[in-house]
Design an enzyme around this catalytic site. Structure first.
Site, short mmCIF file in Angstrom:
data_model
loop_
_atom_site.label_atom_id
_atom_site.label_comp_id
_atom_site.label_asym_id
_atom_site.label_seq_id
_atom_site.Cartn_x
_atom_site.Cartn_y
_atom_site.Cartn_z
N ARG A 7 0.83 -1.21 0.00
CA ARG A 7 0.00 0.00 0.00
C ARG A 7 0.86 1.26 0.00
O ARG A 7 0.53 2.26 -0.65
CB ARG A 7 -0.93 -0.01 1.22
N HIS A 11 0.52 4.24 -2.59
CA HIS A 11 0.26 5.62 -2.16
C HIS A 11 1.41 6.56 -2.52
O HIS A 11 1.20 7.76 -2.64
CB HIS A 11 -0.03 5.67 -0.65
N SER A 21 8.10 10.35 -2.33
CA SER A 21 7.61 11.58 -1.68
C SER A 21 6.82 11.25 -0.41
O SER A 21 6.79 12.04 0.53
CB SER A 21 6.77 12.41 -2.64
N GLU A 33 3.05 14.22 2.92
CA GLU A 33 1.95 13.35 2.49
C GLU A 33 1.54 12.39 3.61
O GLU A 33 0.43 11.85 3.62
CB GLU A 33 2.38 12.56 1.24
N ASN A 39 -3.48 8.75 4.48
CA ASN A 39 -2.27 8.15 5.08
C ASN A 39 -2.20 8.29 6.60
O ASN A 39 -1.67 7.40 7.28
CB ASN A 39 -1.00 8.82 4.50
N HIS A 138 -6.40 -6.07 -1.61
CA HIS A 138 -7.10 -6.12 -0.31
C HIS A 138 -7.31 -7.56 0.16
O HIS A 138 -8.03 -7.79 1.12
CB HIS A 138 -8.43 -5.36 -0.40
N ASP A 183 -9.55 -9.44 4.30
CA ASP A 183 -10.01 -10.75 3.81
C ASP A 183 -10.09 -11.66 5.03
O ASP A 183 -9.07 -12.08 5.57
CB ASP A 183 -9.00 -11.27 2.77
C1 HEM Z 1 -9.85 1.35 -5.45
C2 HEM Z 1 -9.59 2.26 -4.56
C3 HEM Z 1 -9.12 1.94 -3.18
C4 HEM Z 1 -9.72 2.29 -2.03
C5 HEM Z 1 -11.00 3.12 -1.86
C6 HEM Z 1 -8.94 1.75 -0.95
C7 HEM Z 1 -9.23 1.92 0.39
C8 HEM Z 1 -8.54 1.32 1.42
C9 HEM Z 1 -8.86 1.48 2.82
C10 HEM Z 1 -10.02 2.34 3.36
C11 HEM Z 1 -7.99 0.74 3.52
C12 HEM Z 1 -7.92 0.65 5.05
C13 HEM Z 1 -7.22 1.89 5.53
C14 HEM Z 1 -7.35 2.19 7.01
O1 HEM Z 1 -7.68 1.32 7.79
O2 HEM Z 1 -7.09 3.34 7.37
C15 HEM Z 1 -7.09 0.11 2.59
C16 HEM Z 1 -6.08 -0.74 2.94
C17 HEM Z 1 -5.24 -1.34 2.04
N1 HEM Z 1 -5.18 -1.08 0.68
FE1 HEM Z 1 -6.52 -0.04 -0.40
N2 HEM Z 1 -7.87 1.08 -1.46
C18 HEM Z 1 -7.93 1.17 -2.83
C19 HEM Z 1 -7.02 0.66 -3.72
C20 HEM Z 1 -5.90 -0.06 -3.37
C21 HEM Z 1 -4.86 -0.48 -4.29
C22 HEM Z 1 -4.84 -0.13 -5.79
C23 HEM Z 1 -3.95 -1.19 -3.57
C24 HEM Z 1 -2.66 -1.83 -4.01
C25 HEM Z 1 -2.29 -2.06 -5.24
C26 HEM Z 1 -4.41 -1.21 -2.20
C27 HEM Z 1 -3.79 -1.87 -1.18
C28 HEM Z 1 -4.21 -1.87 0.14
C29 HEM Z 1 -3.62 -2.69 1.17
C30 HEM Z 1 -2.55 -3.74 0.96
C31 HEM Z 1 -4.25 -2.35 2.37
C32 HEM Z 1 -3.93 -2.90 3.77
C33 HEM Z 1 -2.81 -2.08 4.36
C34 HEM Z 1 -2.30 -2.53 5.70
O3 HEM Z 1 -2.77 -3.51 6.28
O4 HEM Z 1 -1.38 -1.85 6.22
N3 HEM Z 1 -5.57 -0.50 -2.12
N4 HEM Z 1 -7.45 0.48 1.32
#
Ligand code: HEM
Length: 205
Positions: A7, A11, A21, A33, A39, A138, A183
């Site tokens: 992530r 980002h 950045s 950022e 973030n 995700h 998941d």
């Molecule tokens: C389509 C738009 C997307 C939205 C709206 C979105 C939204 C989110 C949100 C709300 C979370 C949880 C954040 C929190 O708890 O503060 C999250 C976690 C995460 N996102 Fe996304 N995301 C998107 C796209 C992506 C993409 C493109 C990737 C990677 C290629 C990604 C990878 C991840 C990962 C791996 C996590 C877990 C991070 C962790 O456990 O530290 N996301 N995302």
């Protein structure tokens, strides 16, 4: 940690390109950022990149950019948890500036509409299909309760009632910072369960 590194790379790349950045702290000429809404209290893993960079510096000072370290770390993190691997071309330059406002406008938010999300990805040359495929990330990682509490308390027809009540045990309606796996079936392995869960109405975000 694998999820957080993937992530972090995403980002980073969505704001001014993959230039590290996202790692920069607030300074006289830089709005960090790290403090942007998508973030703040959410992105994790900065210390892993900093530790890797300082090890690389010991062997090969001043050659490998932080942006390359982050790009390679994300690739290796994906592979380590059973996800895809890819060739990472090297030679990225680190930015000397960061842009909090751009991070706020360009990074997807959990309250954004589908139209906004599609246009944010289109702005980076990515299609809706690309967006859906990338969202498969995700399949690992965690989300804070406040990002999905609305959904589990909505009593809507697009969420499984049993799943919603499981989630409610650690997530009050008012939302808080408690983490839950994105998941619930295989939280630590990179597979296609994220999509299967969505079809079964068991997706948090
Ligand atoms: C389509 C738009 C997307 C939205 C709206 C979105 C939204 C989110 C949100 C709300 C979370 C949880 C954040 C929190 O708890 O503060 C999250 C976690 C995460 N996102 Fe996304 N995301 C998107 C796209 C992506 C993409 C493109 C990737 C990677 C290629 C990604 C990878 C991840 C990962 C791996 C996590 C877990 C991070 C962790 O456990 O530290 N996301 N995302």
């Amino acid at each position: 940690m694998a999820a957080s590194l993937i992530r972090l790379h995403f980002h980073d790349c969505f704001v001014q390109g993959c230039d590290a950045s996202i790692l920069l702290d607030e300074a006289a000429t830089t709005t960090s950022e790290r403090n942007a809404a998508p973030n703040r209290d959410s992105a994790r893993g900065y210390e892993v990149i900093e530790a890797a960079k300082s090890e690389v510096e010991k062997i090969c000072p001043g050659v490998v950019s932080c942006a390359d370290v982050l790009a390679v770390a994300a690739r290796d993190a994906s592979f380590a948890v059973g996800g895809p691997s890819w060739t990472v071309k090297l030679g990225r330059k680190d930015s000397t500036t960061a842009n909090r406002a751009l991070a706020e406008s360009d990074l997807p938010g959990f309250q954004s509409s589908l139209e906004v999300l599609i246009s944010q990805f289109a702005n980076k040359g990515l299609s809706a299909r690309d967006m859906v495929a990338l969202s498969g990330s995700h399949t690992i990682g965690q989300a804070r309760c406040l990002t999905f509490s609305n959904r589990i308390y909505s009593n809507g027809s697009n969420i499984d009632a049993g799943f919603a009540s499981t989630r409610k045990r650690t997530c009050p309606a008012s939302g808080n910072g408690n983490l839950a796996p994105l998941d619930l079936v295989t939280p630590n392995s990179f597979d296609s369960n994220y999509f299967k869960n969505l079809i079964q109405k068991e997706g948090s975000s």
